[in-house]
Design a protein around this motif. Sequence first.
Motif, PDB file in Angstrom:
ATOM      1  N   GLY A  37      68.010  68.212  32.620  1.00 55.02           N
ATOM      2  CA  GLY A  37      69.384  67.939  33.024  1.00 55.02           C
ATOM      3  C   GLY A  37      69.772  66.515  32.712  1.00 55.02           C
ATOM      4  N   ASP A  38      70.917  66.117  33.260  1.00 59.59           N
ATOM      5  CA  ASP A  38      71.463  64.801  32.953  1.00 59.59           C
ATOM      6  C   ASP A  38      70.995  63.711  33.898  1.00 59.59           C
ATOM      7  N   HIS A  39      70.383  64.075  35.024  1.00 59.18           N
ATOM      8  CA  HIS A  39      69.979  63.039  35.975  1.00 59.18           C
ATOM      9  C   HIS A  39      68.785  62.269  35.435  1.00 59.18           C
ATOM     10  N   GLU A  40      68.665  61.052  35.854  1.00 51.62           N
ATOM     11  CA  GLU A  40      67.613  60.180  35.363  1.00 51.62           C
ATOM     12  C   GLU A  40      66.319  60.338  36.144  1.00 51.62           C
ATOM     13  N   GLY A  41      66.356  61.002  37.300  1.00 54.07           N
ATOM     14  CA  GLY A  41      65.156  61.152  38.093  1.00 54.07           C
ATOM     15  C   GLY A  41      64.728  59.859  38.763  1.00 54.07           C
ATOM     16  N   GLN A  42      65.674  58.997  39.044  1.00 52.96           N
ATOM     17  CA  GLN A  42      65.382  57.712  39.665  1.00 52.96           C
ATOM     18  C   GLN A  42      65.787  57.735  41.128  1.00 52.96           C
ATOM     19  N   GLY A  43      65.450  56.690  41.837  1.00 58.97           N
ATOM     20  CA  GLY A  43      65.890  56.556  43.204  1.00 58.97           C
ATOM     21  C   GLY A  43      64.803  56.883  44.210  1.00 58.97           C
ATOM     22  N   PRO A  44      65.190  56.880  45.493  1.00 58.56           N
ATOM     23  CA  PRO A  44      64.205  57.055  46.563  1.00 58.56           C
ATOM     24  C   PRO A  44      63.497  58.405  46.521  1.00 58.56           C
ATOM     25  N   ASP A  45      64.199  59.482  46.142  1.00 61.16           N
ATOM     26  CA  ASP A  45      63.549  60.790  46.069  1.00 61.16           C
ATOM     27  C   ASP A  45      62.442  60.781  45.015  1.00 61.16           C
ATOM     28  N   ARG A  46      62.717  60.187  43.885  1.00 65.63           N
ATOM     29  CA  ARG A  46      61.724  60.110  42.802  1.00 65.63           C
ATOM     30  C   ARG A  46      60.528  59.281  43.262  1.00 65.63           C
ATOM     31  N   GLU A  47      60.778  58.194  43.958  1.00 64.69           N
ATOM     32  CA  GLU A  47      59.691  57.343  44.442  1.00 64.69           C
ATOM     33  C   GLU A  47      58.815  58.096  45.436  1.00 64.69           C
ATOM     34  N   ARG A  48      59.442  58.843  46.362  1.00 70.86           N
ATOM     35  CA  ARG A  48      58.676  59.622  47.336  1.00 70.86           C
ATOM     36  C   ARG A  48      57.847  60.691  46.641  1.00 70.86           C
ATOM     37  N   MET A  49      58.432  61.351  45.637  1.00 67.96           N
ATOM     38  CA  MET A  49      57.696  62.374  44.899  1.00 67.96           C
ATOM     39  C   MET A  49      56.488  61.753  44.200  1.00 67.96           C
ATOM     40  N   GLU A  50      56.671  60.601  43.578  1.00 63.00           N
ATOM     41  CA  GLU A  50      55.559  59.941  42.892  1.00 63.00           C
ATOM     42  C   GLU A  50      54.477  59.525  43.880  1.00 63.00           C
ATOM     43  N   GLU A  51      54.873  59.074  45.069  1.00 62.25           N
ATOM     44  CA  GLU A  51      53.897  58.715  46.097  1.00 62.25           C
ATOM     45  C   GLU A  51      53.087  59.940  46.528  1.00 62.25           C
ATOM     46  N   ARG A  52      53.781  61.077  46.745  1.00 61.17           N
ATOM     47  CA  ARG A  52      53.081  62.308  47.129  1.00 61.17           C
ATOM     48  C   ARG A  52      52.133  62.759  46.022  1.00 61.17           C
ATOM     49  N   MET A  53      52.585  62.664  44.777  1.00 60.38           N
ATOM     50  CA  MET A  53      51.733  63.063  43.659  1.00 60.38           C
ATOM     51  C   MET A  53      50.493  62.181  43.593  1.00 60.38           C
ATOM     52  N   GLU A  54      50.670  60.896  43.803  1.00 64.86           N
ATOM     53  CA  GLU A  54      49.534  59.969  43.777  1.00 64.86           C
ATOM     54  C   GLU A  54      48.564  60.282  44.916  1.00 64.86           C
ATOM     55  N   GLU A  55      49.075  60.580  46.100  1.00 62.01           N
ATOM     56  CA  GLU A  55      48.210  60.939  47.231  1.00 62.01           C
ATOM     57  C   GLU A  55      47.417  62.205  46.918  1.00 62.01           C
ATOM     58  N   ARG A  56      48.081  63.207  46.352  1.00 61.06           N
ATOM     59  CA  ARG A  56      47.387  64.454  46.002  1.00 61.06           C
ATOM     60  C   ARG A  56      46.327  64.213  44.939  1.00 61.06           C
ATOM     61  N   ARG A  57      46.668  63.403  43.945  1.00 61.73           N
ATOM     62  CA  ARG A  57      45.725  63.111  42.872  1.00 61.73           C
ATOM     63  C   ARG A  57      44.497  62.407  43.451  1.00 61.73           C
ATOM     64  N   GLN A  58      44.702  61.431  44.342  1.00 59.10           N
ATOM     65  CA  GLN A  58      43.587  60.716  44.954  1.00 59.10           C
ATOM     66  C   GLN A  58      42.721  61.665  45.784  1.00 59.10           C
ATOM     67  N   ALA A  59      43.355  62.590  46.513  1.00 59.26           N
ATOM     68  CA  ALA A  59      42.600  63.557  47.310  1.00 59.26           C
ATOM     69  C   ALA A  59      41.737  64.439  46.410  1.00 59.26           C
ATOM     70  N   VAL A  60      42.278  64.834  45.267  1.00 58.26           N
ATOM     71  CA  VAL A  60      41.512  65.664  44.332  1.00 58.26           C
ATOM     72  C   VAL A  60      40.358  64.855  43.747  1.00 58.26           C
ATOM     73  N   TYR A  61      40.594  63.607  43.403  1.00 57.08           N
ATOM     74  CA  TYR A  61      39.528  62.757  42.888  1.00 57.08           C
ATOM     75  C   TYR A  61      38.388  62.664  43.908  1.00 57.08           C
ATOM     76  N   GLU A  62      38.751  62.441  45.167  1.00 59.09           N
ATOM     77  CA  GLU A  62      37.730  62.334  46.203  1.00 59.09           C
ATOM     78  C   GLU A  62      36.990  63.654  46.375  1.00 59.09           C
ATOM     79  N   ARG A  63      37.715  64.748  46.359  1.00 59.02           N
ATOM     80  CA  ARG A  63      37.091  66.073  46.495  1.00 59.02           C
ATOM     81  C   ARG A  63      36.121  66.331  45.348  1.00 59.02           C
ATOM     82  N   ALA A  64      36.482  65.885  44.148  1.00 59.00           N
ATOM     83  CA  ALA A  64      35.639  66.085  42.969  1.00 59.00           C
ATOM     84  C   ALA A  64      34.560  65.009  42.851  1.00 59.00           C
ATOM     85  N   ASP A  65      34.541  64.068  43.800  1.00 57.81           N
ATOM     86  CA  ASP A  65      33.556  62.986  43.827  1.00 57.81           C
ATOM     87  C   ASP A  65      33.610  62.153  42.546  1.00 57.81           C
TER      88      ASP A  65
END
Length: 140
Positions: free
Chosen positions: A37-65
Amino acid sequence: MNVSSARKMSIRQLFAPALLAMALAPMALTAQANSHGDHEGQGPDRERMEERMEERRQAVYERADISAEKQAELNEAHAEHRDAMHALREEHHGRVAEILSEEEQAALRNAMHEAHEEYRGKHGKRGHHDDHKDERADSE
């Protein structure tokens, strides 16, 4: 180290990449869906999504040792991939703009949206066929 712990380690090493890919796939699809679409994907919603993605990625890294060093390498690879995909998407948008007028681009977006909605109506939200629901309900 006994044989069973060596076997567990090799199984963990074997399945760690697959586990990581499965865990990251929903995040990648979410990011891809939000990039359309035309939106840039910026702003507080995008930041929160990136934070959640980073948390999930870190949890998977820890689970996979995965070691901290390899986590940093994976995070760098992820950032490079994201940047490359963004650049490729921008290049593609530029090429489409060379081919189609703004009106044609809008018509194409609308047609794609309509086709997507029709597909979701036939196959459900996640793209699965809902035909078997009726069969199961009839057999009960």
